[in-house]
Design a protein around this motif. Structure first.
Motif, mmCIF file in Angstrom:
data_model
loop_
_atom_site.group_PDB
_atom_site.id
_atom_site.type_symbol
_atom_site.label_atom_id
_atom_site.label_comp_id
_atom_site.label_asym_id
_atom_site.label_seq_id
_atom_site.Cartn_x
_atom_site.Cartn_y
_atom_site.Cartn_z
ATOM 1 N N GLU A 112 -3.364 28.414 -33.293
ATOM 2 C CA GLU A 112 -2.401 27.997 -32.284
ATOM 3 C C GLU A 112 -2.001 29.149 -31.370
ATOM 4 O OE1 GLU A 112 -0.043 24.403 -34.459
ATOM 5 O OE2 GLU A 112 0.372 26.427 -35.198
ATOM 6 N N PHE A 128 3.261 22.923 -21.730
ATOM 7 C CA PHE A 128 2.719 22.490 -23.015
ATOM 8 C C PHE A 128 3.511 23.094 -24.178
ATOM 9 C CE2 PHE A 128 -1.205 22.204 -20.335
ATOM 10 C CZ PHE A 128 -1.345 20.833 -20.403
ATOM 11 N N THR A 129 3.849 24.383 -24.063
ATOM 12 C CA THR A 129 4.515 25.057 -25.178
ATOM 13 C C THR A 129 6.018 24.813 -25.207
ATOM 14 O OG1 THR A 129 4.703 27.060 -23.838
ATOM 15 C CG2 THR A 129 2.820 26.900 -25.340
ATOM 16 N N LYS A 135 4.623 25.862 -29.692
ATOM 17 C CA LYS A 135 3.227 26.185 -29.974
ATOM 18 C C LYS A 135 2.323 25.003 -29.628
ATOM 19 C CE LYS A 135 3.967 25.129 -34.880
ATOM 20 N NZ LYS A 135 3.923 25.685 -36.257
ATOM 21 N N VAL A 136 1.083 25.349 -29.312
ATOM 22 C CA VAL A 136 0.052 24.363 -28.990
ATOM 23 C C VAL A 136 -1.260 24.822 -29.607
ATOM 24 C CG1 VAL A 136 1.104 23.623 -26.813
ATOM 25 C CG2 VAL A 136 -0.506 25.543 -26.827
ATOM 26 N N LEU A 140 -5.323 24.676 -25.294
ATOM 27 C CA LEU A 140 -4.501 23.773 -24.505
ATOM 28 C C LEU A 140 -3.556 24.589 -23.625
ATOM 29 C CD1 LEU A 140 -3.632 20.873 -23.887
ATOM 30 C CD2 LEU A 140 -1.987 21.037 -25.755
ATOM 31 N N SER A 144 -3.156 29.813 -23.278
ATOM 32 C CA SER A 144 -3.881 29.582 -24.524
ATOM 33 C C SER A 144 -5.387 29.688 -24.319
ATOM 34 C CB SER A 144 -3.503 28.185 -25.046
ATOM 35 O OG SER A 144 -4.219 27.857 -26.207
ATOM 36 N N ASN A 163 -10.141 23.006 -33.543
ATOM 37 C CA ASN A 163 -9.179 22.498 -32.561
ATOM 38 C C ASN A 163 -9.682 21.387 -31.656
ATOM 39 O OD1 ASN A 163 -7.052 24.024 -33.410
ATOM 40 N ND2 ASN A 163 -7.061 25.441 -31.691
ATOM 41 N N ARG A 170 -4.801 14.917 -27.707
ATOM 42 C CA ARG A 170 -3.821 15.125 -26.642
ATOM 43 C C ARG A 170 -4.378 14.742 -25.274
ATOM 44 N NH1 ARG A 170 0.439 19.414 -27.656
ATOM 45 N NH2 ARG A 170 0.582 19.653 -29.909
#
Length: 269
Positions: A112, A128-129, A135-136, A140, A144, A163, A170
């Motif tokens: 992540e 996103f985070t 966290k992602v 993503l 990241s 992942n 998603r």
């Protein structure tokens, strides 16, 4: 003056030899070669080396000398003085003031990416985070992706295998599209996303490397899509990459905290 000059000269000689030992190959360096590189006699180099050995900074293995563990322990202790989050704070503040956008500091934690810090800009955005500590899955979001793209190949492949199903859940890239984005990120040195996954939002991320060229973090901008049009993009890239280089140059490669940077989140109230 003579009494003080001689110890200083001896100290400089010893430190010079220490640097040469550190620059040698992993197996160490012979006394003869060390003295030749230092421009001194072998007896002089030997005396200085014995002092370094006695202090635990150098060790002798057979006929070769190499850096000893105590030197790395000392360097690691120095690294605790300023963790990544503290070092990056002025960088994030400068970026936010310069670009008038929201700036993120992201680090890797296993599979992540974690938001280690965030400076809010004047424009309301979604990311996103989310906030600090969010966290992602790696891959993503722009920061990241910047981290994942520059991991060693074996680590990168392990993350991709783990992942891809999470990214598909998603609504993000499939594996083929992800690999295209990662290759593009390695070639150009930055990631620009305007995928439509978060309507009206866009982002730009760049990796942060330590002195050994290892990716340790990413700086990213989260902003409105209208603020990251092609005419503004090159300027934002240049500013972000310059600050990433500034931050990377400040990192202590011996800092053990860099292996687990997200642990500093425990200090956030």
């Amino acid at each position: 003056m003579t009494d003080s000059a001689e110890p200083l000269s001896s100290l400089r000689r010893a430190l010079g030899l220490l640097r040469l030992v550190g620059a040698a190959e992993a197996g160490g360096i012979r006394l003869k070669d060390l003295a030749e590189q230092a421009g001194c006699s072998q007896p002089t180099a030997h005396r200085a080396l014995q002092d370094l050995v006695a202090e635990g900074f150098v060790e002798q293995v057979g006929k070769r000398y190499r850096l000893a563990l105590d030197l790395f322990v000392l360097a690691a202790r120095a690294g605790h003085a300023d963790g990544l989050r503290d070092l990056a704070k002025p960088v994030l503040l400068r970026l936010s003031a310069t670009l008038t956008d929201t700036i993120f500091l992201l680090v890797r934690n296993g599979y992540e990416a974690v938001c280690l810090d965030r400076i809010e800009g004047p424009f309301p955005i979604r990311s996103f985070t989310g906030d600090i500590g969010g966290k992602v899955p790696l891959g993503l979001g722009q920061g990241s992706l910047a981290i994942l793209a520059h991991l060693p190949e074996a680590e990168r492949e392990a993350v991709i295998r783990f992942n891809v199903p999470r990214l598909l859940d998603r609504g993000f890239l499939d594996e083929a599209a992800l690999r295209v984005e990662l290759e593009k990120a390695r070639e150009q040195g930055w990631v620009n996303l305007n995928t439509g996954l978060i309507p009206g939002m866009a982002g730009l991320g760049v990796p942060v490397f330590d002195a050994q060229g290892r990716v340790v973090a990413a700086l990213s901008v989260g902003t409105l899509a209208d603020r990251l049009r092609p005419e503004r993009l090159p300027g934002v890239v240049a500013i972000l990459k310059a600050e990433a280089a500034t931050l990377g140059a400040m990192l202590n490669p011996f800092d053990t905290a860099l292996r687990h940077p997200s642990r500093s989140l425990s200090a956030v109230s």
